[in-house]
Scaffold this active site. Structure first.
Site, PDB file in Angstrom:
ATOM      1  N   LYS A 189      27.728  -1.012 -39.278  1.00 17.73           N
ATOM      2  CA  LYS A 189      27.910  -0.823 -37.839  1.00 17.73           C
ATOM      3  C   LYS A 189      29.239  -1.540 -37.376  1.00 17.73           C
ATOM      4  O   LYS A 189      29.765  -1.301 -36.606  1.00 17.73           O
ATOM      5  CB  LYS A 189      26.719  -1.228 -37.060  1.00 17.73           C
ATOM      6  CG  LYS A 189      26.609  -1.287 -35.774  1.00 17.73           C
ATOM      7  CD  LYS A 189      25.077  -1.621 -35.159  1.00 17.73           C
ATOM      8  CE  LYS A 189      25.465  -1.722 -33.701  1.00 17.73           C
ATOM      9  NZ  LYS A 189      24.181  -2.242 -32.849  1.00 17.73           N
ATOM     10  N   GLU A 195      30.075  -8.444 -47.259  1.00 15.68           N
ATOM     11  CA  GLU A 195      29.376  -7.856 -48.600  1.00 15.68           C
ATOM     12  C   GLU A 195      30.014  -6.395 -48.593  1.00 15.68           C
ATOM     13  O   GLU A 195      30.569  -6.003 -49.646  1.00 15.68           O
ATOM     14  CB  GLU A 195      28.147  -7.622 -48.523  1.00 15.68           C
ATOM     15  CG  GLU A 195      27.296  -8.975 -48.642  1.00 15.68           C
ATOM     16  CD  GLU A 195      26.955  -9.600 -47.202  1.00 15.68           C
ATOM     17  OE1 GLU A 195      27.656  -9.504 -46.376  1.00 15.68           O
ATOM     18  OE2 GLU A 195      26.097 -10.278 -47.447  1.00 15.68           O
ATOM     19  N   GLY A 244      21.329  -1.907 -35.937  1.00  9.85           N
ATOM     20  CA  GLY A 244      21.185  -1.672 -37.365  1.00  9.85           C
ATOM     21  C   GLY A 244      20.405  -1.290 -38.096  1.00  9.85           C
ATOM     22  O   GLY A 244      20.112  -0.529 -38.832  1.00  9.85           O
ATOM     23  N   ARG A 245      19.208  -2.278 -37.929  1.00 10.92           N
ATOM     24  CA  ARG A 245      17.891  -1.913 -38.569  1.00 10.92           C
ATOM     25  C   ARG A 245      17.121  -0.865 -37.781  1.00 10.92           C
ATOM     26  O   ARG A 245      15.938  -0.553 -38.512  1.00 10.92           O
ATOM     27  CB  ARG A 245      17.071  -3.322 -38.629  1.00 10.92           C
ATOM     28  CG  ARG A 245      16.786  -3.803 -37.132  1.00 10.92           C
ATOM     29  CD  ARG A 245      16.236  -5.290 -37.129  1.00 10.92           C
ATOM     30  NE  ARG A 245      16.193  -6.028 -35.961  1.00 10.92           N
ATOM     31  CZ  ARG A 245      17.358  -6.579 -35.419  1.00 10.92           C
ATOM     32  NH1 ARG A 245      18.342  -6.738 -35.880  1.00 10.92           N
ATOM     33  NH2 ARG A 245      17.174  -7.184 -34.223  1.00 10.92           N
ATOM     34  N   HIS A 360      -2.148  -6.509 -59.973  1.00  7.85           N
ATOM     35  CA  HIS A 360      -2.223  -7.517 -60.953  1.00  7.85           C
ATOM     36  C   HIS A 360      -1.217  -8.547 -60.957  1.00  7.85           C
ATOM     37  O   HIS A 360      -0.758  -9.214 -62.014  1.00  7.85           O
ATOM     38  CB  HIS A 360      -1.721  -6.657 -62.303  1.00  7.85           C
ATOM     39  CG  HIS A 360      -2.509  -5.423 -62.455  1.00  7.85           C
ATOM     40  ND1 HIS A 360      -3.807  -5.597 -63.394  1.00  7.85           N
ATOM     41  CD2 HIS A 360      -2.500  -4.112 -61.880  1.00  7.85           C
ATOM     42  CE1 HIS A 360      -4.251  -4.382 -63.190  1.00  7.85           C
ATOM     43  NE2 HIS A 360      -3.806  -3.378 -62.480  1.00  7.85           N
TER      44      HIS A 360
HETATM   45  O1  F6P Z   1      21.929  -9.220 -41.687  1.00  6.24           O
HETATM   46  C1  F6P Z   1      22.716  -9.254 -40.126  1.00  6.24           C
HETATM   47  C2  F6P Z   1      23.027  -7.815 -40.002  1.00  6.24           C
HETATM   48  O2  F6P Z   1      23.913  -8.092 -39.130  1.00  6.24           O
HETATM   49  C3  F6P Z   1      21.915  -6.834 -39.670  1.00  6.24           C
HETATM   50  O3  F6P Z   1      21.634  -6.890 -38.488  1.00  6.24           O
HETATM   51  C4  F6P Z   1      22.752  -5.428 -40.171  1.00  6.24           C
HETATM   52  O4  F6P Z   1      21.863  -4.531 -40.278  1.00  6.24           O
HETATM   53  C5  F6P Z   1      23.419  -6.051 -41.522  1.00  6.24           C
HETATM   54  O5  F6P Z   1      24.040  -7.268 -41.273  1.00  6.24           O
HETATM   55  C6  F6P Z   1      24.702  -4.968 -41.720  1.00  6.24           C
HETATM   56  O6  F6P Z   1      25.691  -4.928 -40.650  1.00  6.24           O
HETATM   57  P1  F6P Z   1      26.648  -3.963 -40.673  1.00  6.24           P
HETATM   58  O7  F6P Z   1      26.012  -2.461 -40.566  1.00  6.24           O
HETATM   59  O8  F6P Z   1      27.324  -4.148 -39.316  1.00  6.24           O
HETATM   60  O9  F6P Z   1      27.632  -4.014 -41.845  1.00  6.24           O
END
Ligand code: F6P
Length: 518
Positions: A189, A195, A244-245, A360
């Site tokens: 987003k 990452e 995002g979520r 389990h």
């Molecule tokens: O973990 C924080 C966050 O901002 C989430 O809200 C979001 O889904 C995720 O990082 C990834 O963000 P982006 O889609 O901007 O890479």
């Protein structure tokens, strides 16, 4: 607005007067009618919650006093309910419900663009694999839903995910694939996520000369994607009013559309839309997400449970707990209200694993652990699918029998006198009988889906999304920002920078020692 603390106290008085769950069934002959609700293929049975019909009425009037109906109207009208970021929240518009005419037009155009692209990729046959690169909301939804689609749809392209900055994630994602046959989709987003950018760079290098044609992006920050090196005609947009979520319904789900086809994805959207209209139109007392939210409020704020377990008895939605951890804990894991005051108890810890595996592992704790509310313990959401999708009717019946048995056992327990009768005159009876006793009266909800169709999965996820919204209103927190993830991100950037320079800056002794080892 209302004084929540005094309402919780009133509710606590009701809880104190209440009898055990099993007794509630005897005292309330219409309990099933009142506590079971259905929308389309989704049925939710809240009757094994430790809530009397009277308490439910009190909860409903509390919800009304928190202006729930007004907040719901604001949400669907596209008002800026994400106040700290000054944004509307309109993931429902991605399913065709709510928002302005302009929102609906943007969504319809984008849906057509995405479906055309997905159909083109599917029919051309150049690509055999998709590598979906993204994390958090740009990963968890597509990952959960891809597995769920497997129950009823066929995956036409191999779908792999790279999310973690751990090199193992990207290495595993591309392992055994050929670059020329692989479409990489970078999903972010913000296009500012460490990452995702690192994994995107790694996959670009792996693609080599194919990178210019085989890498596309999905984002709400077109400039950021272009700066990252993606050509404008290879960028698919979504908007700042999609959290995002809450974004799996948007272009973030493009890899699902390509792998399973736009028709399957449309059915998923339609299922969620049915839950949207249910939530928007049903009165509070007949409203599924409201009921789910209120049982959660009762367990958290009145009985004092510290966590909530989610156990899908359906392997193909085994990632549900991981998905809900972000949806619920990133949305409502907050200690400060919209107005800047202490919020009191908000989101419990969400956790879980697939049934029967969990039986389990941690079910011992669920049945006989010490924590029964007042800041410990876990009510359970059981989720089961009635149809057997695996052509293994015996397995399926056993799976369902286990699911139903667990909720019954949690509720009924096994009293000590029954254990003693069974043990007869064993000499160590006084030591052993209490150990074999189950206290019971442990609450759960059982959600059943008639089948694991894309539509049913849409219903299920939208149910939880709206539950989160309702609880956010009652706790008076903004469910749509996530300031709590920022501090660690900033410190990680500083630490990485220092590690790259071979320096250890101004840190506490523990952190300095850790950095000194690298
Ligand atoms: O973990 C924080 C966050 O901002 C989430 O809200 C979001 O889904 C995720 O990082 C990834 O963000 P982006 O889609 O901007 O890479």
């Amino acid at each position: 607005m209302t004084d929540r603390a005094s309402h919780y106290l009133t509710l606590e008085n009701l809880a104190a007067k209440s009898v055990g769950i099993a007794e509630l069934f005897k005292a309330e002959p219409k309990r099933l009618d009142r506590f079971v609700m259905r929308e389309g293929p989704l049925r939710a049975d809240f009757s094994k919650q430790a809530i009397s019909e009277n308490a439910l009425e009190a909860l409903l009037s509390f919800a009304a006093k928190c202006d729930l109906e007004e907040w719901r109207a604001k949400l669907f009208a596209g008002e800026k309910v994400n106040t700290s970021e000054d944004r509307a929240v309109l993931h429902m518009a991605l399913r065709g419900v709510g928002g302005s005419k302009e929102n609906q037009k943007q969504v319809a155009d984008m849906r057509e663009t995405l479906a055309n692209f997905a159909n083109k990729v599917r029919s051309e046959g150049k690509f055999k694999n998709i590598v979906h690169i993204g994390i958090g909301g740009s990963d968890l939804g597509p990952r959960l839903v891809a597995d769920a689609f497997e129950a009823s749809a066929e995956q036409s392209l191999t779908l792999r995910f790279a999310e973690n900055v751990d090199g193992a994630s990207v290495n595993d994602a591309v392992k055994g694939l050929k670059p020329e046959e692989t479409l990489a989709i970078v999903v972010s987003k913000s296009f500012g996520t460490q990452e995702t950018k690192m994994n995107g760079d790694a996959v670009r290098a792996w693609l080599g000369t194919a990178a210019s044609t085989n890498m596309i992006a999905v984002t709400a920050n077109r400039d950021g994607a272009q700066e990252f090196g993606i050509a404008p005609d290879k960028i698919f947009d979504f908007w700042d009013w999609v959290g995002g979520r809450y974004s799996v319904w948007s272009a973030v789900g493009l890899s699902l559309q390509i792998a399973y086809g736009p028709k399957v994805f449309d059915a998923f959207l339609k299922g969620a839309a049915r839950m949207d209209t249910h939530f928007r139109d049903q009165p509070l007392q007949e409203n599924l997400p409201v009921m789910m939210a209120l049982t959660g409020i009762w367990n958290r704020n009145v009985l004092g449970y510290s966590s909530q377990a989610v156990i899908p008895y359906a392997r193909r939605i085994r990632k549900l707990a991981a998905f809900l951890q972000q949806l619920e804990m990133e949305s409502n894991g907050k200690r400060i209200t919209r107005g800047g005051k202490e919020a009191g108890l908000t989101c419990p810890i969400i956790w879980g694993d697939e049934g029967t595996n969990g039986q389990h592992a941690f079910f011992q704790w669920l049945h006989q652990g010490t924590s029964e509310g007042k800041y410990g313990g876990a009510p359970v959401d059981f989720v089961a699918v009635l149809k057997d999708h695996e052509a293994r009717p015996d397995h399926h019946k056993a799976l369902l029998a286990n699911c139903f048995a667990q909720s019954e056992a949690l509720m009924l327990g096994k009293p000590e006198h029954v254990v003693r009768e069974e043990m007869e005159d064993r000499p160590d009876i006084d030591a052993i009988a209490p150990q074999k006793t189950f206290p019971g009266n442990r609450p759960s909800t059982t959600i059943t889906l008639d089948e694991l169709s894309p539509s049913a999965v849409g219903h299920l996820i939208a149910l939880y999304e709206h539950k989160v919204f309702v609880q956010g209103v009652i706790w008076n927190v903004n469910s749509f920002d996530q300031w709590g993830v920022q501090l660690g991100k900033v410190l990680a950037t500083t630490i990485l920078d220092e590690m790259e320079k071979g320096e250890v800056g101004d840190h506490d002794p523990s952190t300095s020692a850790l950095m000194g080892m690298v």
